[in-house]
Design a protein around this motif. Sequence first.
Motif, PDB file in Angstrom:
ATOM      1  N   LYS A   1       7.587  -4.105  -6.872  1.00 33.54           N
ATOM      2  CA  LYS A   1       6.173  -4.177  -6.473  1.00 33.54           C
ATOM      3  C   LYS A   1       5.693  -2.858  -5.872  1.00 33.54           C
ATOM      4  O   LYS A   1       4.540  -2.473  -6.045  1.00 33.54           O
ATOM      5  CB  LYS A   1       5.984  -5.304  -5.446  1.00 33.54           C
ATOM      6  CG  LYS A   1       5.556  -6.617  -6.058  1.00 33.54           C
ATOM      7  CD  LYS A   1       5.110  -7.557  -4.976  1.00 33.54           C
ATOM      8  CE  LYS A   1       4.035  -8.496  -5.489  1.00 33.54           C
ATOM      9  NZ  LYS A   1       3.529  -9.382  -4.441  1.00 33.54           N
ATOM     10  N   HIS A   2       6.606  -2.198  -5.155  1.00 36.92           N
ATOM     11  CA  HIS A   2       6.251  -0.914  -4.565  1.00 36.92           C
ATOM     12  C   HIS A   2       5.983   0.141  -5.628  1.00 36.92           C
ATOM     13  O   HIS A   2       5.294   1.107  -5.394  1.00 36.92           O
ATOM     14  CB  HIS A   2       7.388  -0.408  -3.666  1.00 36.92           C
ATOM     15  CG  HIS A   2       7.455  -1.119  -2.352  1.00 36.92           C
ATOM     16  ND1 HIS A   2       8.330  -2.142  -2.109  1.00 36.92           N
ATOM     17  CD2 HIS A   2       6.746  -0.947  -1.212  1.00 36.92           C
ATOM     18  CE1 HIS A   2       8.170  -2.578  -0.875  1.00 36.92           C
ATOM     19  NE2 HIS A   2       7.208  -1.879  -0.309  1.00 36.92           N
TER      20      HIS A   2
ATOM     21  N   PRO B   1       1.942   3.247  -7.456  1.00 38.58           N
ATOM     22  CA  PRO B   1       2.140   4.697  -7.573  1.00 38.58           C
ATOM     23  C   PRO B   1       2.380   5.160  -9.003  1.00 38.58           C
ATOM     24  O   PRO B   1       1.801   6.164  -9.428  1.00 38.58           O
ATOM     25  CB  PRO B   1       3.387   4.970  -6.721  1.00 38.58           C
ATOM     26  CG  PRO B   1       3.587   3.784  -5.886  1.00 38.58           C
ATOM     27  CD  PRO B   1       2.923   2.626  -6.550  1.00 38.58           C
ATOM     28  N   SER B   2       3.184   4.400  -9.761  1.00 39.68           N
ATOM     29  CA  SER B   2       3.485   4.902 -11.106  1.00 39.68           C
ATOM     30  C   SER B   2       2.265   4.797 -12.013  1.00 39.68           C
ATOM     31  O   SER B   2       2.021   5.679 -12.829  1.00 39.68           O
ATOM     32  CB  SER B   2       4.684   4.172 -11.713  1.00 39.68           C
ATOM     33  OG  SER B   2       4.463   2.792 -11.678  1.00 39.68           O
ATOM     34  N   LEU B   3       1.468   3.730 -11.842  1.00 43.54           N
ATOM     35  CA  LEU B   3       0.242   3.610 -12.636  1.00 43.54           C
ATOM     36  C   LEU B   3      -0.693   4.767 -12.346  1.00 43.54           C
ATOM     37  O   LEU B   3      -1.214   5.414 -13.259  1.00 43.54           O
ATOM     38  CB  LEU B   3      -0.474   2.292 -12.319  1.00 43.54           C
ATOM     39  CG  LEU B   3      -0.120   1.105 -13.206  1.00 43.54           C
ATOM     40  CD1 LEU B   3      -0.956  -0.096 -12.817  1.00 43.54           C
ATOM     41  CD2 LEU B   3      -0.341   1.457 -14.668  1.00 43.54           C
ATOM     42  N   ILE B   4      -0.892   5.033 -11.063  1.00 43.44           N
ATOM     43  CA  ILE B   4      -1.838   6.080 -10.681  1.00 43.44           C
ATOM     44  C   ILE B   4      -1.322   7.449 -11.093  1.00 43.44           C
ATOM     45  O   ILE B   4      -2.071   8.291 -11.580  1.00 43.44           O
ATOM     46  CB  ILE B   4      -2.146   5.981  -9.180  1.00 43.44           C
ATOM     47  CG1 ILE B   4      -3.132   4.839  -8.976  1.00 43.44           C
ATOM     48  CG2 ILE B   4      -2.688   7.287  -8.626  1.00 43.44           C
ATOM     49  CD1 ILE B   4      -3.368   4.441  -7.585  1.00 43.44           C
TER      50      ILE B   4
ATOM     51  N   VAL C   1       0.826  -1.200   0.000  1.00 41.99           N
ATOM     52  CA  VAL C   1       0.000   0.000   0.000  1.00 41.99           C
ATOM     53  C   VAL C   1       0.865   1.257   0.000  1.00 41.99           C
ATOM     54  O   VAL C   1       0.478   2.288  -0.518  1.00 41.99           O
ATOM     55  CB  VAL C   1      -0.952  -0.027   1.214  1.00 41.99           C
ATOM     56  CG1 VAL C   1      -1.633   1.303   1.392  1.00 41.99           C
ATOM     57  CG2 VAL C   1      -1.980  -1.126   1.030  1.00 41.99           C
ATOM     58  N   ALA C   2       2.035   1.175   0.592  1.00 43.97           N
ATOM     59  CA  ALA C   2       2.900   2.348   0.655  1.00 43.97           C
ATOM     60  C   ALA C   2       4.339   1.893   0.764  1.00 43.97           C
ATOM     61  O   ALA C   2       4.611   0.715   0.935  1.00 43.97           O
ATOM     62  CB  ALA C   2       2.522   3.228   1.846  1.00 43.97           C
ATOM     63  N   GLY C   3       5.227   2.873   0.649  1.00 43.80           N
ATOM     64  CA  GLY C   3       6.650   2.575   0.816  1.00 43.80           C
ATOM     65  C   GLY C   3       7.368   2.478  -0.508  1.00 43.80           C
ATOM     66  O   GLY C   3       6.790   2.693  -1.567  1.00 43.80           O
TER      67      GLY C   3
ATOM     68  N   PHE D   1       1.815   7.784  -1.019  1.00 48.94           N
ATOM     69  CA  PHE D   1       2.387   6.443  -0.911  1.00 48.94           C
ATOM     70  C   PHE D   1       3.652   6.405  -0.059  1.00 48.94           C
ATOM     71  O   PHE D   1       4.353   5.395  -0.039  1.00 48.94           O
ATOM     72  CB  PHE D   1       2.696   5.906  -2.311  1.00 48.94           C
ATOM     73  CG  PHE D   1       1.466   5.613  -3.110  1.00 48.94           C
ATOM     74  CD1 PHE D   1       0.674   4.510  -2.811  1.00 48.94           C
ATOM     75  CD2 PHE D   1       1.072   6.441  -4.136  1.00 48.94           C
ATOM     76  CE1 PHE D   1      -0.464   4.228  -3.543  1.00 48.94           C
ATOM     77  CE2 PHE D   1      -0.070   6.173  -4.862  1.00 48.94           C
ATOM     78  CZ  PHE D   1      -0.838   5.074  -4.565  1.00 48.94           C
ATOM     79  N   ALA D   2       3.931   7.499   0.650  1.00 54.53           N
ATOM     80  CA  ALA D   2       5.098   7.554   1.527  1.00 54.53           C
ATOM     81  C   ALA D   2       6.367   7.122   0.795  1.00 54.53           C
ATOM     82  O   ALA D   2       7.085   6.229   1.216  1.00 54.53           O
ATOM     83  CB  ALA D   2       4.879   6.692   2.770  1.00 54.53           C
ATOM     84  N   ILE D   3       6.621   7.760  -0.348  1.00 50.31           N
ATOM     85  CA  ILE D   3       7.818   7.449  -1.127  1.00 50.31           C
ATOM     86  C   ILE D   3       8.858   8.541  -0.854  1.00 50.31           C
ATOM     87  O   ILE D   3       8.548   9.724  -0.947  1.00 50.31           O
ATOM     88  CB  ILE D   3       7.478   7.419  -2.631  1.00 50.31           C
ATOM     89  CG1 ILE D   3       6.467   6.304  -2.898  1.00 50.31           C
ATOM     90  CG2 ILE D   3       8.741   7.218  -3.464  1.00 50.31           C
ATOM     91  CD1 ILE D   3       5.829   6.370  -4.253  1.00 50.31           C
ATOM     92  N   PRO D   4      10.071   8.153  -0.489  1.00 47.20           N
ATOM     93  CA  PRO D   4      11.069   9.172  -0.129  1.00 47.20           C
ATOM     94  C   PRO D   4      11.681   9.845  -1.347  1.00 47.20           C
ATOM     95  O   PRO D   4      12.889   9.843  -1.539  1.00 47.20           O
ATOM     96  CB  PRO D   4      12.119   8.360   0.637  1.00 47.20           C
ATOM     97  CG  PRO D   4      11.999   6.985   0.070  1.00 47.20           C
ATOM     98  CD  PRO D   4      10.579   6.793  -0.322  1.00 47.20           C
TER      99      PRO D   4
END
Lengths: 312, 328, 498
Positions: A175-176, A180-183, A168-170, A257-260
């Motif tokens: 897989k992470h 996010p990239s699709l959305i 879901v996040a990270g 998505f809490a991506i740094p």
Amino acid sequence: MLSYILKRIFVGLITVFTIATLTFFGMHAVPGDPLLKGKVVNEVVRKNLEEKYGLDKPLFVQYGTFLTNMIKGDFGLSFTQQNRSVNDIIREHFPISAILGALAIIAAAIGGIIGGAIAAVKRNTMADRSIMLLVILFVSVPSFVFAALGQVLIAEIKTRVGVELLPVAGWGTFKHMILPSLILGLGTMAFLARLMRSSMLEVVHQDYIRTAKAKGVSSLQIFFRHQLRNAVLPVITFLGPAVAAITTGGFVAEIVFAIPGLGRYFVQAVQQLDYTVIMGLTVFYGAYLVFVVILVDVIYGFIDPRIRIAGA
Amino acid sequence: MSSLLSIRGLKVEFSTYGGTVQAVRGVDLEVHKGKTLAIVGESGCGKSVTVQSILGLIPSPPGRIVSGSALFNGTEMIGKPVNELNKIRGKHIGMIFQDPMTSLNPTMKVGDQIMETLLIHGRYSKSEARARAIKLLEDVHISEAKNRVDHYPFQFSGGMRQRVMIAMAIACEPELLIADEPTTALDVTIQSQILHLLRELQIKNKMGLVIITHDLGVVARMADNVAVMYAGQVVEHGTAEEVFYKSLHPYTLGLKQALPSPAMERSQLIPIEGAPPDLFSPPRGCGFYARCKQAMTICSDNNPREFYEGSHMGRCWLHHPQAKGVEV
Amino acid sequence: MDSLIHAFGLLALDMEVSMQEEKERVLTTQNEFSQDLFQKQVKSVQENLIVRPSLSYWQDALRRFAANKQSLFAFYLTNILILFSFLGPFIWTRNPSHQDLNSPSMSPNMGKPAVVVDELAPVIPLFAEIPVISTTDETSDLVTEEKAIGSVQNFKVIGFPTTQNVVLGWDYVPGASGYVIYRNEVKPEDGALGIPLGDVMEGNQISFEDAQSLEARDYFYAIVPKDADGMETTHNTVLKVQVMTAISVDSAKSLGVSSEIGTHVRLSSSPLGTDSLGRDILARLMSGGKVSLFIGIFAAVLSIIFGIILGGIAGFFGGLVDDMVMRFTDLISGLPFLLCMILLKVILNVGPGESGITALLISLVILSWTGTARLVRGQILQLRNSEFIQAARMMGAKPGYLIVRHMLPNLIGVILVTLTFQIPSAIFTEAFLSFIGLGVASPATSWGSMCNEAIQSLLTRPYEFFAPAVVISLTVLSFNLLGDGLRDALDPKLRSNE
């Protein structure tokens, strides 16, 4: 062609210079003491800090230093995270944003071009209508809504079925990156699909398609050799602005998505009024976006013979 | 004289946003082997639609062939499935369009566009096709054909592009070449060159030629037979001499009077007043009735029959025996 | 076989003969038509008229628009959304910024019953009188006594079960050395009694107060007596308790209901629930909508006016002026939009506590006029060279007259379409910025900032997020559809294509 590229780069440099100037004077016009922000600092410390950040010098001297440092690629030190340079922040976090953005643009381009082409070929059928419905939906619904929807869905599936489809996040594994990239790519995908569809429809009515028919070229060959190629060309020119949209759209994806990534840092810096980071990242992003657009246009120029040979 | 193409009772409609346009309302035409048929008429009279429907090039929808037949070398072209048509298109019937600026694919080398026809219809290897394409460019008098074969359409002038179009159309040495207003978009000196080229190629390849035009000058230069079309119908049909010197239809007369020609010794051109009828609801009577100076009472409600003087046809009530006494 | 061919041949011959006859008949029959028909006709001009009905540009546009179901739907939807935001607060009068800490994060409801309680009232445990057990009893009796520990009788609620506390009472179970109380949110099955709430250490204690994070819902309490060794017996008694929201006397007073302790009141309903600060989401949607729509519409209108003026100047005067204006336009449109939005917003947003609405508006206008300017310039250049303008000029029309009489009417369609597309894009931008926390700031709210506030609790209370999210999406969607419909209706170029 070369003069065209040089002209574009020149205009791009002026744009970046404008952004830098706007950023510098804009940030200095913001009232309040960048060093204080509620903290009590004694005179000696203050003196040292001012010296460290060069705040004791006159504004135009500061501006000069700022510009020369920018040209050297030195974006200075962070105010809030002391002793961390803006360059470090970029070096550490930009690659993550870049990977996310690249995946998103690839998904958007492939999905958009295929979707638009299908819609055009199957004009006025159910397939066309459903694709166009999705297009208007993806264009109208902000990406953070889809991001949230995706998260809720995955969480629901996890509780109902017990299978975690995607994290879901990270950030970390491939897989992470999928969700996010699709959305992140959805809006651009829809935009490109719409463009592709109308471009295809325009090409269908062109005289040279009729010529090809009169030559006895089969429909399939007409589609691939004449229609698709000519229809894709104008879509390519929009990939530049699409990269810009996806880069800024990445701010949202990185937060949800809490991506740094760098975007999250940029937003954070703006919220905390971290002046050097804001200035540095704005100029960095500005230069990046302006030159991506130029790069795409130049690549387009090489693909389209009309520009490659005849010049702009 | 054997018939190459024979069109009978062709009717074509277009359903549009404003209603149904009856673009072609029962056309009969005949093209003979190695001969030239010129179809004359003003814009919107159905000339292009007629010839395009033979090759199934009418955009459908909105276009629809209602009825009629078109026999090419004895085979029926109307209603033929597309994959069958594709064996005839480009191979047996070549076609040239009006606007050479837009009729060539802008992102494809002209050589490749010519080779495309060859590779589809003939047994050529790539290099043979290329050599043939260069030869064809030479045949249409494009200098430095070896270099030009790798150029893109935008690197050619309008007249040169039309030459390329012609090279493409004759690549497979078709028995019939249809030229849809081939010179309209070109300037006068180029027009003459292109007509000359067409004539030359026609003789060389023994092609039948259909040339669509609204320019009577072109007709005089090129045509063996002439069909004059008005409001979706052929109103006069005959040899060029018959149509020019013994016109049977007032519209043909009008066209001639509107033509500047030293031979006619006229100091003033006489335009045909008015506009063609609206084909959304074509008139019951003669299509030319509203503009005709010789119109009779019968013309308004009865569509004229075809009246013959030998093979020379005129669709006008003036040739009805009962109209003998009417002053013209 | 031969005869068949022969027959066909005869038939063909027959037909030929009859056609010949027909031809001859036509040629020989002199009176096929009345001779009157062969008179030269004198015609009136009117016979030349085209018969199709003609519609004016706007009539036709309106007809097309009304025929398009999708655009009509979009038209009604945008109106509903605008009415909802601007007139809604007159009907739904809840204060959107009233924080009701008694009812935070409530799910959508139609007014929950509540009970007024005294917050300070201490709950004193009750004890039962234990009958004195004679020491002279036989041991066997004692054993039977111990074995005879039954289930708890008369398990009940003392007072009102509220979200503040639930007080449970029961009858003393002889021989019990204590009780364990369980709570579950679903009906206990197979001995799954739920969370052990507490251990009652004394057998004669017959009440228990539960004050552990209660919500206004149904609970199933279970009580299990313990034997002399302190082990739980297998007997349990289950009680279903419907817990009501408790409101303090003070809140009751502020809500204007009876403040007497123990009165049942009905809390005002929150059809969409409340947020984490107990604010009514429906009321916030309306006030947020006011801000979002205001920014969207106002920014779009302003930027378009700005674009028309600059584009008009460039197009009308041409030459050097045109060049300068267009270079400026190129520069602005070359800037990365959202990045500069953020930057401008930071620069313009003076001081904390500022709502950020003005800053957003100005930034939006500064950065989004370029499209309109280019469009208007292009149109004017095209119009300037068109024959009817040339003709008007020849007849001595002044520039002002030309603009008002000839150019504006031709531009209105294009401008209207641009406007309808500019509104959703402004709303979109506002939502984006507010969502990442750089747009509208508290105490003002917008749909985007509502989403921002609700994203933290997305997985537990999704409705808090999706209420504003759905409205943003609907708004942008309906304006986009409206724009599509208008463009289709107003653009004559499209008309010929479809």
